[in-house]
Design a protein around this motif. Structure first.
Motif, PDB file in Angstrom:
ATOM      1  N   ARG A 142       0.679  -1.312  -0.108  1.00 55.71           N
ATOM      2  CA  ARG A 142      -0.200  -0.119   0.160  1.00 55.71           C
ATOM      3  C   ARG A 142       0.951   1.177   0.077  1.00 55.71           C
ATOM      4  N   ASP A 146      -2.274   3.706  -5.267  1.00 55.00           N
ATOM      5  CA  ASP A 146      -3.152   2.988  -6.542  1.00 55.00           C
ATOM      6  C   ASP A 146      -2.088   2.498  -7.782  1.00 55.00           C
ATOM      7  N   LEU A 149      -0.929  -2.459  -7.950  1.00 56.17           N
ATOM      8  CA  LEU A 149      -1.365  -3.517  -8.610  1.00 56.17           C
ATOM      9  C   LEU A 149      -0.413  -3.509  -9.999  1.00 56.17           C
ATOM     10  N   TRP A 195      -5.212 -14.127   2.672  1.00 53.18           N
ATOM     11  CA  TRP A 195      -6.727 -14.359   2.198  1.00 53.18           C
ATOM     12  C   TRP A 195      -7.553 -13.344   2.513  1.00 53.18           C
ATOM     13  N   ASP A 197      -6.533 -10.195   2.915  1.00 45.70           N
ATOM     14  CA  ASP A 197      -5.943  -8.713   2.168  1.00 45.70           C
ATOM     15  C   ASP A 197      -6.412  -9.150   0.566  1.00 45.70           C
ATOM     16  N   THR A 198      -6.484 -10.486   0.074  1.00 51.60           N
ATOM     17  CA  THR A 198      -6.726 -10.502  -1.287  1.00 51.60           C
ATOM     18  C   THR A 198      -8.231 -10.380  -1.473  1.00 51.60           C
ATOM     19  N   ALA A 199      -9.107 -10.663  -0.461  1.00 50.86           N
ATOM     20  CA  ALA A 199     -10.473 -10.135  -0.602  1.00 50.86           C
ATOM     21  C   ALA A 199     -10.643  -8.749  -0.486  1.00 50.86           C
ATOM     22  N   ARG A 200      -9.983  -7.894   0.317  1.00 50.35           N
ATOM     23  CA  ARG A 200     -10.194  -6.592   0.590  1.00 50.35           C
ATOM     24  C   ARG A 200      -9.632  -5.966  -0.530  1.00 50.35           C
ATOM     25  N   TYR A 201      -8.070  -6.258  -0.894  1.00 52.33           N
ATOM     26  CA  TYR A 201      -7.295  -5.397  -1.768  1.00 52.33           C
ATOM     27  C   TYR A 201      -7.168  -5.938  -3.168  1.00 52.33           C
ATOM     28  N   ARG A 202      -7.678  -6.967  -3.454  1.00 56.34           N
ATOM     29  CA  ARG A 202      -7.735  -7.869  -4.697  1.00 56.34           C
ATOM     30  C   ARG A 202      -6.272  -8.532  -4.715  1.00 56.34           C
ATOM     31  N   ARG A 203      -5.445  -8.122  -3.974  1.00 53.37           N
ATOM     32  CA  ARG A 203      -4.025  -8.836  -3.785  1.00 53.37           C
ATOM     33  C   ARG A 203      -3.597  -8.814  -2.560  1.00 53.37           C
TER      34      ARG A 203
END
Length: 584
Positions: A142, A146, A149, A195, A197-203
């Motif tokens: 983070r 932005d 990714l 898991w 973080d992946t659900a919340r931040y896409r990765r």
């Protein structure tokens, strides 16, 4: 932006791995205007999917612990004696301290200095158990806002359900996840965080290994005002009337003609992804179809650009590539996937055999040295391959590489072609096309000695480095256990790499040279794009990245000086960039 647009900068860097970013960061720290052109859609290159170690002897911690320059030079001389590059090694060792000081003081990069990280050839004079290999601190993606990714994702087959374990204590917990409550809790916390973080931040936002290093370097580059352009291949170089390289023509998202006032740095990796160049330089791949690289962006772009300007590929090395056996399989959607066997073959209860069922080397050697043995053993055969074999105990306890141990179900690994199972050794041999009698005899001989913790044939488990690749809690030898309980399992291994050691020929200033030895002004090559400073030897964890950081730094440091010596004035190039789009 169309390619009839002309922009300008002081330095154009081709590639965004460790070498390219090191050059860019150092050049920018000297007040130079820098553009980094990355042809992939993500930044970080192969460094971002790697373990992230850097082999940098002479660092402050290793030196304080008693490591000497004489020992390092002795080790490297013995590692590749016929191709030892005395001048290159001197430049490398001279620069390690100042390069690391620069990264740690003037950028966001932070390193961890493990006490134990054995050199790959611990039986050679000058080898050390630790103090030479370092790794980046974990970081939170983070910090890139932005742009997080835009970082190259991990190699999915090398993660554990999305988490990338770090070699050392972290990896050891994963090895023992089904054997220790402490390890189970440790791994569970890592995976749950991944898991969530992946659900919340896409990765996952926690970045480890080489991905952490590249995240920190990209953050530093953005803060330094370096223009980072992904999806932007370099189509060709431009040259002046005197033959000097003056810039390049870019395609893709930032298509333009770029005038690079002080030079172009080729840092786009090696050529293991180019079937044409492999046919010419890889001894085992004469047809261009017997090698499978997990690297990112090593398609030979840097080599081809250098060749177009009059440079050449220097293959005077003991090994043209840094070999890594891989298993090739297909994902459920039919896409090809690779699993590099960088550690697992050295675990107890695993062996590797050829098509005749015979072992052909010490499975606990480094992936590079074991890969070299595999190539040599298959010389004269139609294809280069072998099989990793394990029994039910080993499969239950450790798994085989990508195929996870109990309690994970194994149906997926059978379906995609990664794993083969046989109730008995003869049944397994029949399924994989290996001589059954040969395999049974090999396993019987191996078992007799492994039970006592010895391997008279190949010396497996005889060095500290071997042990580091095994299970340190296993007795009597961290690398050896019999294969004596069915069913039995196999995974096919073929030849892959982590980069090339043959590469673009350069002089002591990293300037690309012709076959006659004449420098090509304005063109530089670093990292895997250039010939390895270690002469084709692989000294320890992070040999590629260590050299990439040091020689990338040197190129960024020296480029303004070299340009001044050659009469190229440093101009106020930013004045040519008048549009908001050009400044991005």
């Amino acid at each position: 932006m169309s390619n009839d647009k002309t922009l300008a900068c002081d330095v154009l860097v081709v590639g965004s791995g460790a070498a390219g970013m090191a050059a860019a960061l150092k050049a920018a720290s000297q007040g130079l205007s820098v553009i980094v052109a990355e042809k992939e859609q993500h930044f970080g290159g192969t460094t971002a999917i790697s373990a992230g170690w850097a082999w940098v002897p002479g660092n402050r911690v290793g030196t304080a612990a008693g490591d000497t320059r004489e020992e390092v030079e002795t080790y490297l001389k013995n590692l590749a004696p016929e191709t030892y590059n005395a001048d290159g090694v001197r430049q490398f060792l001279d620069t390690v301290p100042e390069a690391l000081e620069f990264f740690e003081r003037e950028t966001d990069v932070e390193f961890v200095y493990p006490e134990k990280a054995p050199d790959y050839q611990m039986d050679l004079p000058g080898a050390r158990l630790g103090g030479r290999a370092i790794l980046p601190k974990d970081t939170d993606a983070r910090i890139l806002g932005d742009k997080r990714l835009l970082m190259q994702p991990y190699l999915s087959s090398y993660t554990v359900f999305g988490y990338m374990p770090q070699v050392g204590p972290d990896m050891n917990e994963f090895v023992h996840v089904n054997q220790s409550l402490k390890s189970f809790v440790y791994v569970a916390k890592k995976l749950l965080r991944t898991w969530f973080d992946t659900a919340r931040y896409r990765r996952p936002v926690l970045r480890t290994n080489g991905n952490a290093l590249m995240t920190l370097m990209v953050k530093s580059a953005l803060d330094a005002g370096i223009r980072l352009w992904e999806g932007t291949p370099v189509l060709s170089l431009t040259r002046g009337d005197d033959g000097a390289v003056t810039g390049a023509v870019l395609g893709g998202r930032h298509a333009a003609r770029v005038e690079a006032r002080l030079g172009v740095v080729l840092a786009a990796g090696g050529f293991s992804g180019s079937a044409e160049l492999r046919q010419k330089y890889f001894p085992h791949d004469a047809a261009g179809d017997d090698h499978f690289t997990p690297t990112v962006g090593h398609g030979g772009d840097a080599a081809n650009l250098a060749l177009s300007a009059g440079g050449y590929i220097d293959d005077r090395v003991s090994s043209v590539g840094s070999w890594a056996p891989v298993t090739v399989f297909r994902h459920n959607d039919g896409r090809q996937r690779l699993f590099p066997h960088l550690r697992a073959i050295g675990l107890p209860g695993l062996i590797a055999v050829d098509r005749h069922g015979k072992r052909f080397g010490n499975e606990a050697l480094s992936y590079h040295d074991f890969g070299g043995a595999m190539i040599a053993h298959n010389a004269g055969e139609e294809k280069t391959f072998g099989w990793v074999i394990g029994d039910a105990k080993t499969m239950h306890k450790y798994g085989i590489g990508y195929a996870k141990p109990w309690p994970m179900p194994r149906g997926y690994f059978y379906r995609v072609g990664y794993l083969v199972k046989g109730a008995t050794l003869p049944e397994l041999a029949g399924k994989i096309g290996v001589d059954a009698a040969g395999l049974e005899a090999t396993v019987a001989e191996f078992n007799r000695n492994a039970a006592a913790g010895t391997d008279p044939e190949f010396g497996r488990g005889s060095t500290e480095y071997n042990h580091f690749r095994g299970d340190m809690d296993h007795r009597p030898n961290p690398n050896l256990a019999p294969l004596d309980k069915g069913p039995f399992y196999a995974a096919k291994i073929q030849m892959g790499d982590l980069g090339t050691f043959a590469g673009v020929a350069v002089d002591s200033d990293n300037t690309v040279v012709t076959e006659e030895g004449a420098p090509i002004p304005g063109l530089y090559a670093v990292g895997a794009a250039a010939r390895s400073v270690f002469g084709g030897g692989y000294p320890g964890y992070g040999s590629h990245i260590g050299a990439a950081l040091v020689f990338g730094y040197r190129a960024g440091r020296d480029i303004a000086r070299l340009a001044a010596e050659r009469g190229v004035a440093r101009g106020a190039v930013r004045g040519l960039e008048t549009t908001e789009e050009a400044a991005r």
